[in-house]
Every structure is written in C-alpha cells, then in structure tokens.
Design a protein around this motif. Sequence first.
Motif, PDB file in Angstrom:
ATOM      1  N   THR A 266       0.824  -1.213   0.000  1.00 50.31           N
ATOM      2  CA  THR A 266       0.000   0.000   0.000  1.00 50.31           C
ATOM      3  C   THR A 266       0.857   1.262   0.000  1.00 50.31           C
ATOM      4  OG1 THR A 266      -1.586  -1.249   1.334  1.00 50.31           O
ATOM      5  CG2 THR A 266      -1.951   1.115   1.149  1.00 50.31           C
ATOM      6  N   TYR A 267       1.918   1.224   0.818  1.00 56.01           N
ATOM      7  CA  TYR A 267       2.781   2.407   0.983  1.00 56.01           C
ATOM      8  C   TYR A 267       3.526   2.733  -0.311  1.00 56.01           C
ATOM      9  CZ  TYR A 267       5.722   5.527   3.902  1.00 56.01           C
ATOM     10  OH  TYR A 267       6.345   6.610   4.476  1.00 56.01           O
ATOM     11  N   SER A 268       3.826   1.714  -1.096  1.00 53.23           N
ATOM     12  CA  SER A 268       4.623   1.941  -2.305  1.00 53.23           C
ATOM     13  C   SER A 268       3.942   2.956  -3.234  1.00 53.23           C
ATOM     14  CB  SER A 268       4.872   0.615  -3.032  1.00 53.23           C
ATOM     15  OG  SER A 268       3.675   0.089  -3.536  1.00 53.23           O
ATOM     16  N   PHE A 269       2.613   2.883  -3.317  1.00 53.51           N
ATOM     17  CA  PHE A 269       1.907   3.810  -4.203  1.00 53.51           C
ATOM     18  C   PHE A 269       1.910   5.225  -3.634  1.00 53.51           C
ATOM     19  CE2 PHE A 269       0.268  -0.414  -5.224  1.00 53.51           C
ATOM     20  CZ  PHE A 269       0.512  -0.438  -6.586  1.00 53.51           C
ATOM     21  N   GLN A 270       1.831   5.312  -2.317  1.00 54.63           N
ATOM     22  CA  GLN A 270       1.911   6.634  -1.679  1.00 54.63           C
ATOM     23  C   GLN A 270       3.256   7.298  -1.973  1.00 54.63           C
ATOM     24  OE1 GLN A 270       0.871   6.639   2.524  1.00 54.63           O
ATOM     25  NE2 GLN A 270       1.969   8.566   2.841  1.00 54.63           N
ATOM     26  N   LEU A 271       4.327   6.513  -1.879  1.00 50.71           N
ATOM     27  CA  LEU A 271       5.660   7.079  -2.101  1.00 50.71           C
ATOM     28  C   LEU A 271       5.805   7.672  -3.500  1.00 50.71           C
ATOM     29  CD1 LEU A 271       8.116   4.645  -0.312  1.00 50.71           C
ATOM     30  CD2 LEU A 271       7.453   6.956   0.349  1.00 50.71           C
ATOM     31  N   ILE A 272       5.284   6.963  -4.497  1.00 54.42           N
ATOM     32  CA  ILE A 272       5.382   7.518  -5.862  1.00 54.42           C
ATOM     33  C   ILE A 272       4.632   8.843  -5.942  1.00 54.42           C
ATOM     34  CG2 ILE A 272       4.861   7.148  -8.301  1.00 54.42           C
ATOM     35  CD1 ILE A 272       5.350   4.197  -7.894  1.00 54.42           C
ATOM     36  N   CYS A 273       3.444   8.894  -5.328  1.00 56.36           N
ATOM     37  CA  CYS A 273       2.687  10.157  -5.300  1.00 56.36           C
ATOM     38  C   CYS A 273       3.506  11.287  -4.686  1.00 56.36           C
ATOM     39  CB  CYS A 273       1.416  10.003  -4.474  1.00 56.36           C
ATOM     40  SG  CYS A 273       0.167   8.957  -5.197  1.00 56.36           S
TER      41      CYS A 273
END
Lengths: 296, 296
Positions: free
Chosen positions: B120-127
């Motif tokens: 889940t966090y991986s997508f936040q980081l790209i954002c």
Amino acid sequence: MTVKLNAFAKEHKEMLENFLRSSIERLEAPSIIKESMLYSLEAGGKRIRPLLLFATLHAFGKDSKKGLHTAAAIEMIHTYSLIHDDLPSMDNDDFRRGKPTNHKVFGEAFAVLAGDALLTYSFQLICETPEEYAAADIKLKLIRELSKAAGAEGMVGGQVADIEGEGKQLHLTQLEYIHHHKTGKLLAYSVLAGAILARANVEQIKVLSQFAFHLGLAFQIRDDILDLEGQEELIGKPVGSDTNNHKSTYPSILSMEGAKEALTEHIGKAMAYLKSLGLSTSLLEEITELVAKRDH
Amino acid sequence: MTVKLNAFAKEHKEMLENFLRSSIERLEAPSIIKESMLYSLEAGGKRIRPLLLFATLHAFGKDSKKGLHTAAAIEMIHTYSLIHDDLPSMDNDDFRRGKPTNHKVFGEAFAVLAGDALLTYSFQLICETPEEYAAADIKLKLIRELSKAAGAEGMVGGQVADIEGEGKQLHLTQLEYIHHHKTGKLLAYSVLAGAILARANVEQIKVLSQFAFHLGLAFQIRDDILDLEGQEELIGKPVGSDTNNHKSTYPSILSMEGAKEALTEHIGKAMAYLKSLGLSTSLLEEITELVAKRDH
C-alpha cells in the motif's frame, strides 16, 4: 428508506457491480485468481462505501460516473481487507455473510494472493479514470489519500492494534483508535474521495472529514450493539460473538445504555456538520440516519 | 565489477536504504508493524531492481534523485512479495538469506499485514515524489505500470501459476510464463520506470522493454543454475532445493547444458538491444554481464 435513496442506492449498486465484474473479467491472468477475486467481490455486502462516495458527489451536484473507478477501488480494498482478516492466522473465520470465506473455497495461498491482487488493482483503476472525469492532479490526490487510509497509518494499522488488543480490557481511547483506523479511515476516505473529485474547497473538506469521523464511529458502535441485540439471520453471525471472543466493545466499556447514548451523540454531530455545509446533502443525511438504525 | 559500477552501486544502495528507513520511521503507526516492515526491508538483498532503475536514469543522463521514491516503491513491493511467498500457506520457508523469515519473527498475522502495508505504501511514495522530479502525468504512468507489473497480470499472476504448477512437469512455455510474470515483470518495470521518468520516447521504451524481458529471463535461468551449482553459503539456501521440492527449472527441462546456452542467448539479446539505443548504457551493460555470472 425514502423512495429517492432507495432508487439512488439500487441504481448505483448495479452500476458498481457491473463495473467490478467487467474489471475482473478483462484481466489477463490465471482464471483461478480471477475467480477468487470475484467470489469475494460478489459475496454480497451493502456497498456502503461506494454509496457514500456517490452521495457525496450528489451533494456537490456532480455526475456519479466521475466516481465509478474510485468507488470500485474502495470496494476492492474493503474486500481485500475482509479476505485477509478472515485468514486462519487472523480471525480464522469460516463464514462471512453466510457464505464460506475465501480461503475455505480457494485455499489460503490463493486467498492471500486474491487479496494482494485486489489491493494492487485498486490503484490501477483510479489511474484509469477517464480524463474527462478526473484530471491528473485529482487522481494523484485520490491515490495518495487512499494509500494513507488503507495502509499502516490507516486500516492496516487499525487491524494491527485490534490484534494487539485481543483478550485485553481496553480503554475507550484505545477502542476508538482501533475503530477510527480499522473501519473509520476507509469510510471517511469514501466521503473525502467524493469531495476531491468534486474539487471541494479546503473548508468543505474539513467539515466533511468531521462528518465522516463521527459517521465512522457511529457505524462501529451500531455494529457492536447489533452483535448483542441483533438477529442472527440478519447480521450473518452468531449473536454475542464479540463477547465470546473476549473482544472489547462499546457496550462492554460504556454499558449498553452508554453505547446507545454515544451512538446518538455521534449521529447528532455528523448531522450537524452535514447541514452546516449548505449543500444538497439529503442523501448523505438519510444514509447517516440509516447507519444509526440499521439491523444488519 | 568495474570501479565505476561498484561506486555507483554502493552510493545508490546507501541512498536507497537511508530513504527506506526514514520512510518507515516517519509512519504514525503501531510500532510492531513498523518493525515488521523494516525487518524485511533491511534483511539484505542485492537491491538489483533499484539499481536497474538508477542505471536506466543514468543512461539518459538524468539525476538519480528523480527515481528515489519509485526505487523505494519497487523495493517495498519486492519485499512484500517475499514476505507473502514465505508464508506457511505458500512456500513455508523458515529462512531467507540466512535470516528467519518475517512470520517466524513476528507471527503470521503481522507478516501478512506488513506485506499489505508495504504494498500500500509503495503507491503513496510515488505520489510523494517532489514535483521537480516528476510531473503528475509521469507519476500516474509510474503508478499504473507498477500496478500492472505487480498485480494479477504480473507478479501475483506469476505466483499463482507457480503454485498451480507445483509437482507437475512443466513445458518451457509454462515455465517462461511463470518467470516472466513472477520475477520478470517487476525487473522490467524497474527499467521501464527509469525510462518513464526520463521521458523516453516510444521507440526507446520498446527497445528497453525487449532488453528487460531478456534480462529477466536470464536472471531466472541463472537462479536455477545456481540452485544446482551454487555454494550454499553464497545463495543462502541448500543446494538442490528446487529438485527436492519437485520444482520445474530450466536445467530440469533443458538439461544443464541447454540452460546455459539459453542463458548465453538471452544475455546476448539483452546486450544487443541495449547497444542499439545509442545511449550511455555502460552501467546497464555491466549489470547485464553480472546477471549472467553472479554467484548469489
């Protein structure tokens, strides 16, 4: 339920469920994983989160189609969380809403993987919202807030705290932390996503977040009350299962009377925030009332 | 390894690992889930995927900082996949790279949840990539392609096919499907992400995808060869474990000689595609050579 909300809910449930099905069917993937994903997506459920998103868009006078991809993403994340929560290493539930849980049908490995795939796919769906419904900056906001609501700082963190609290007598603040994160954050995100898609201003988003916070807690308190006073055939699990599992609940901490008072208070605050917006919030108001009275 | 690649790898590994650590530390979440996430993120590993991303940016003459958030996202997804693959219901591995696996240390429930949280966090980081390094349209492309590479059409689909193939004698095309999806798609994404960040043109992306396809298969063939000919203390698991687990491998289908020929062929094709680009691909070329010769 008024005729208006009933028609709105039925129409949007149908639109959502068609979209969920076609989104899974178009995947080029081994058929077993598609079956497993679809099994849980179609296991019934009130679709309350998508309904909140659509009702929020309605409050701003916006087309529901704007929110279809995000609503599907939310429902996929909700569904993945149920699949993983039901696993033998977590709550070890064999049934959910009267149907065998995912791992009872597909085995644990494919249940874990179906959850992983649903979670992953949810972000792709938001990206694929047609440009006419959401510009790039809106989609990025939707994705970032969804990650936060669903991840370690949100739903996953709540589930962790829930597991850590098992068998312990919790304080009200600890119980509220669990629920605010485990179920509240994704419920609140459903409202927030509608507001982001409608390009609500900062003040509107602040008020809607307050509304969603109280709605989320009310939702959970009603859940705890139903666990003790509900009818087994409506709630889909044995009455009193929280007590038997030694789970802390609102009635166990506040007494049944105190829990009902807290429910009334949160519903009252949620309604007050809603009405302060001066938008067409009649559907959201009705959903809020239903949360207070629902029997399943 | 040349002095140049050695220095490049060391510098970027350090930058990545610092960023991974601080990204977890800043989470407002129960400490047990942060510990569990960090335990597996810091369990060692070659960081080959981030290195591929940084080397691709280098080929286009772009600043590595552009790719830091995405590199961390890739490593988080790779790590989550290892945690879930090691679970008792999947490969049931007690050790990885000589250390107890996540569920042996934190228990199954927190292992599942740590995987979920990393994904889940991986997508936040790209954002959260700073605007100066990637505009909104670039971030959305990165997220969409990552979902596809990691989900049912990519890595998860490969893991499903791998489980379905257990105990069966597979054909080469089935084995290639598994590896192309299970490990190839995320390796290829690492190169693709560099190209997207560098705003490569359609033709360059096509050639780099071909390069990454062959590199990914070469990587897996080398893995299979090492399982039979490697040294236990270097590969971190018993020699011959694939054979003992009745897993189909390149050597089991093609013979050891045939597997080595296939490895040489894929490396040759990968190199040819790289060189056809006319970019500063010296680092990528060297990584490709290392993949063919690596001993762990």
